[in-house]
Write a protein that holds these residues in place. Structure first.
Motif, short mmCIF file in Angstrom:
data_model
loop_
_atom_site.label_atom_id
_atom_site.label_comp_id
_atom_site.label_asym_id
_atom_site.label_seq_id
_atom_site.Cartn_x
_atom_site.Cartn_y
_atom_site.Cartn_z
N PHE A 126 0.84 -1.04 0.17
CA PHE A 126 -0.07 0.00 -0.07
C PHE A 126 0.84 1.31 0.04
CE2 PHE A 126 -3.37 -2.84 0.61
CZ PHE A 126 -4.43 -2.18 0.31
N GLY A 127 2.10 1.11 0.51
CA GLY A 127 3.08 2.35 0.50
C GLY A 127 3.45 2.35 -1.07
N TYR A 128 3.62 1.41 -1.73
CA TYR A 128 3.92 1.54 -3.29
C TYR A 128 2.73 2.19 -3.95
CZ TYR A 128 3.93 -0.25 -7.93
OH TYR A 128 3.66 -0.54 -9.24
N PHE A 129 1.55 1.73 -3.55
CA PHE A 129 0.44 2.36 -4.23
C PHE A 129 0.16 3.92 -3.98
CE2 PHE A 129 -1.56 -2.01 -4.17
CZ PHE A 129 -1.23 -2.52 -5.55
N LYS A 130 0.37 4.06 -2.54
CA LYS A 130 0.27 5.48 -2.32
C LYS A 130 1.38 6.33 -2.96
CE LYS A 130 0.21 8.39 2.06
NZ LYS A 130 0.59 8.19 3.46
N ALA A 131 2.58 5.88 -3.32
CA ALA A 131 3.64 6.73 -3.69
C ALA A 131 3.29 6.91 -5.25
CB ALA A 131 5.12 6.02 -3.63
N GLU A 132 2.51 5.94 -5.68
CA GLU A 132 2.18 6.02 -7.19
C GLU A 132 0.91 6.73 -7.64
OE1 GLU A 132 3.51 4.65 -10.04
OE2 GLU A 132 5.40 4.31 -8.97
N ASN A 133 0.33 7.36 -6.30
CA ASN A 133 -0.86 8.02 -6.08
C ASN A 133 -2.02 7.60 -7.02
OD1 ASN A 133 -2.34 10.37 -5.47
ND2 ASN A 133 -1.60 11.54 -7.35
N ILE A 134 -2.27 6.04 -6.98
CA ILE A 134 -3.35 5.48 -7.74
C ILE A 134 -4.61 6.31 -7.59
CG2 ILE A 134 -2.02 3.36 -7.65
CD1 ILE A 134 -4.39 2.53 -5.69
N ASP A 135 -5.47 6.08 -8.53
CA ASP A 135 -6.87 6.80 -8.50
C ASP A 135 -7.93 5.63 -8.06
OD1 ASP A 135 -6.35 9.33 -9.93
OD2 ASP A 135 -5.62 7.75 -11.46
N ASN A 136 -7.82 4.47 -8.22
CA ASN A 136 -8.40 3.29 -8.01
C ASN A 136 -7.79 2.00 -7.55
OD1 ASN A 136 -11.38 4.06 -9.15
ND2 ASN A 136 -10.03 4.87 -10.52
N LEU A 137 -8.38 1.15 -6.98
CA LEU A 137 -7.90 -0.17 -6.49
C LEU A 137 -8.66 -1.24 -6.90
CD1 LEU A 137 -5.44 -1.71 -4.80
CD2 LEU A 137 -6.82 -1.39 -2.94
N VAL A 138 -7.98 -2.33 -7.65
CA VAL A 138 -8.63 -3.65 -7.70
C VAL A 138 -8.10 -4.82 -6.88
CG1 VAL A 138 -9.00 -5.67 -9.50
CG2 VAL A 138 -8.99 -3.07 -10.28
N LEU A 139 -8.84 -5.07 -5.99
CA LEU A 139 -8.53 -6.04 -4.84
C LEU A 139 -8.81 -7.34 -5.22
CD1 LEU A 139 -7.22 -6.74 -2.10
CD2 LEU A 139 -9.17 -6.18 -0.93
N ASP A 140 -7.84 -8.29 -5.98
CA ASP A 140 -8.27 -9.52 -6.48
C ASP A 140 -8.26 -10.71 -5.30
OD1 ASP A 140 -8.68 -11.99 -7.75
OD2 ASP A 140 -7.18 -11.41 -9.53
N LEU A 141 -9.17 -11.23 -4.87
CA LEU A 141 -9.39 -12.10 -3.79
C LEU A 141 -10.02 -13.33 -4.40
CD1 LEU A 141 -10.79 -9.77 -1.12
CD2 LEU A 141 -8.51 -10.34 -1.11
N ARG A 142 -9.86 -13.61 -5.63
CA ARG A 142 -10.54 -14.68 -6.13
C ARG A 142 -10.16 -16.21 -5.63
NH1 ARG A 142 -8.79 -14.25 -12.53
NH2 ARG A 142 -8.59 -12.28 -11.86
N TYR A 143 -8.88 -16.25 -5.27
CA TYR A 143 -8.50 -17.39 -4.49
C TYR A 143 -8.29 -17.50 -3.05
CZ TYR A 143 -7.25 -18.49 -9.36
OH TYR A 143 -7.25 -18.44 -10.93
N ASN A 144 -8.82 -16.35 -2.65
CA ASN A 144 -8.77 -16.13 -1.07
C ASN A 144 -9.57 -16.70 -0.15
OD1 ASN A 144 -8.21 -14.68 1.58
ND2 ASN A 144 -6.79 -13.26 0.68
N GLY A 145 -9.12 -17.75 0.55
CA GLY A 145 -10.36 -18.28 1.52
C GLY A 145 -10.27 -17.81 2.90
N GLY A 146 -9.39 -16.68 3.06
CA GLY A 146 -9.74 -16.06 4.55
C GLY A 146 -8.29 -16.09 5.42
N GLY A 147 -8.64 -16.25 6.50
CA GLY A 147 -7.51 -16.13 7.69
C GLY A 147 -7.76 -15.13 8.78
N ARG A 148 -6.57 -14.46 9.23
CA ARG A 148 -6.87 -13.90 10.38
C ARG A 148 -7.68 -12.41 10.33
NH1 ARG A 148 -1.37 -13.75 14.11
NH2 ARG A 148 -1.75 -15.92 13.38
N VAL A 149 -8.54 -12.19 11.43
CA VAL A 149 -9.40 -11.19 11.43
C VAL A 149 -8.40 -9.70 11.47
CG1 VAL A 149 -11.24 -10.05 12.90
CG2 VAL A 149 -11.29 -12.36 12.50
N SER A 150 -7.38 -9.87 12.42
CA SER A 150 -6.89 -8.77 12.56
C SER A 150 -5.89 -8.20 11.45
CB SER A 150 -5.81 -8.85 13.46
OG SER A 150 -4.62 -9.64 13.18
N SER A 151 -5.88 -9.31 10.29
CA SER A 151 -4.89 -8.73 8.93
C SER A 151 -6.18 -8.10 8.10
CB SER A 151 -4.54 -9.94 8.51
OG SER A 151 -3.36 -10.51 9.20
N ALA A 152 -7.52 -9.00 8.06
CA ALA A 152 -8.60 -8.22 7.38
C ALA A 152 -9.01 -6.62 7.90
CB ALA A 152 -9.88 -9.07 7.56
#
Length: 479
Positions: A236-262
């Motif tokens: 996210f530091g990289y995205f911030k430095a690039e000053n992105i306008d939009n974000l595509v978050l690809d979770l197509r294979y993400n089965g979950g995990g720790r609540v604190s990380s979410a």
């Protein structure tokens, strides 16, 4: 030698300890230790305790009735199953909590080939498709790649009975195949890869795509693993430095995990909601009432502004988010989608998600069910569902899953390259951002064979499609 065991007898909601000579007990002493631990854990904190009659605090008339019930089960697994409700798809028991802990930390044995298995309709026969190759694994640099099909492992045709053992073999030989009209045909090519222990970085791809004057950040994130929250924050530091306008978050294979990380991921996306409610927790009646009386603030997960060691998060302050999801998208992934919806516009692309809104916790056979000083006689642990999560507007993830705003399937004959703007699901997300159709390099021919989803690689892991908290709350009712 006589052996004394400590049993827990439940009476009127109070816990009483009593010892008994086990010489005359039909059951093996180690089983009774494990069984007693399982029952106590489920009676303590199981989310659906009220729906399991035998978990009622006054269910057993005396200690002998309690012991007879435990002894009536054929195995610890059977006892655990008897104490869960039919609609509970996600509570589980393991006889090796070391393996479970490793999986929570992204450590597992793998060839490095991530796959999805499909069942031929009307048959027990299976074929697989490669979804991606794990960087740094034994599979990297071999002839096998995303989109390849396989029908045999180590010379044996895959079916519902042998797939798990074959794919877990020390050495795995994939017999590659391809689509030919309405059949799956072997190409004659084989690739042999050893299964070894690897630590998989859940951040598979991070990049910035520039289209029509817009900077679109793309993050493919495959698991919520706290050990990699630093790397996530760097992305996210990289995205911030690039000053992105939009974000595509690809979770197509993400089965979950720790609540604190979410929670941290959601906080990085918004950045302006620190201290506001990300999610609310609903425990069983006893725990819910205890929280309300002693620590009502403990029933909420709040947006945060830091990760471990008080490191500040990199905030994007976005008002729009585009999420790619599929049937493999579950639990903590769905928590992010649901938790953000009251605050920003979330557009989902793909297919219906799993539909899991509950969190679990690992209970060990130790004091207060903690890992420290756990019973050395066995490595059983249980992972019961302990609370249901809803968002700030009290909306829960549907049991049937989140229906996508833009429906598009990942077709086996047109997978495309992950992260490439022409990859069908990413192309659909970019189109939603720009309002223009994106060119797709892989036009689907639509398979003519009849098949349906069966299993995926992560299904062989003990933490498959889990959303979990780090430890049992310290304000437990035993105190």
């Amino acid at each position: 030698m006589k052996r004394l065991l400590l049993f827990t007898f439940l009476c009127g909601g109070l816990l009483m300890s009593c010892a008994d000579d086990m010489d005359d007990e039909v059951r093996d002493a180690s089983y009774m230790e494990i069984a007693d631990f399982i029952y106590r854990g489920m009676n303590e904190i199981y989310l659906y305790k009220a729906d399991v009659p035998q978990l009622a605090d006054n269910y057993f008339s005396d200690e002998d009735a309690y012991k007879d019930y435990l002894a009536s089960m054929d195995s610890p697994e059977d006892l655990f199953d008897d104490l869960t409700v039919a609609l509970d798809r996600f509570s589980f028991i393991t006889d090796d909590y070391i393996e479970l802990e490793n999986s929570f930390n992204g450590i597992s044995k793998s060839t490095g080939v991530d796959y999805r298995l499909y069942l031929f309709s009307g048959s027990n026969d299976i074929f697989g498709v490669v979804r991606y190759i794990i960087p740094g694994s034994n599979a990297e640099g071999t002839a096998i790649e995303r989109g390849d099909l396989f029908t045999r492992i180590n010379g044996e045709s895959l079916n519902t009975s042998n797939y798990a053992s074959l794919l877990s073999s020390p050495s795995v030989t994939f017999s590659l195949a391809q689509l030919n009209g309405n059949t799956v045909e072997e190409t004659g090519e084989e690739v042999t890869i050893a299964n070894t222990e690897i630590t998989e970085n859940p951040i598979l791809i991070q990049k910035v795509i520039e289209i029509d004057g817009k900077k679109i950040g793309y993050l493919m994130y495959n698991s919520f693993v706290a050990d990699f929250d630093g790397e996530l924050n760097d992305a996210f530091g990289y995205f911030k430095a690039e000053n992105i306008d939009n974000l595509v978050l690809d979770l197509r294979y993400n089965g979950g995990g720790r609540v604190s990380s979410a929670t941290r991921l959601a906080s990085m996306i918004t950045g302006s909601n620190t201290g506001e409610i990300f999610a609310k927790q609903r425990w069983n009646e006893s725990y819910q009432n205890y929280f309300l009386a002693t620590d009502p603030d403990g029933l909420f997960d709040y947006f945060t502004d830091h990760i471990d060691n008080n490191v500040a998060i990199n905030k994007l302050n976005l008002n729009n988010l585009y999420v790619i999801g599929t049937s493999s998208t579950a639990s903590a992934s769905e928590l992010v989608i649901n938790g953000l919806k009251p605050y920003i516009n979330v557009t989902t692309i793909g297919t219906r998600t799993t539909g899991k809104s509950q969190a679990s916790v690992t209970l060990y056979d130790g004091e207060n069910f903690a890992r420290k000083n756990a019973n050395p006689n066995h490595k059983y642990a249980i992972q019961p569902l302990v609370y249901e999560s809803v968002n700030a507007n009290d909306i829960v993830v549907p049991y049937e899953g989140i229906v996508p705003d833009i429906k598009i399937e990942e077709e086996l004959d047109s997978f495309g390259t992950l992260g490439d703007p022409s990859e069908p699901l990413l192309a659909a997300a970019i189109s939603a951002i720009t309002g223009k159709a994106q060119k797709q390099s892989f036009a689907s021919k639509r398979m003519q064979i009849n098949y349906k989803e069966f299993k995926e690689r992560n299904a062989l892991k003990p933490n498959y499609k889990r959303m979990y908290i780090d430890e049992l709350p310290s304000l437990n009712l035993r105190n």
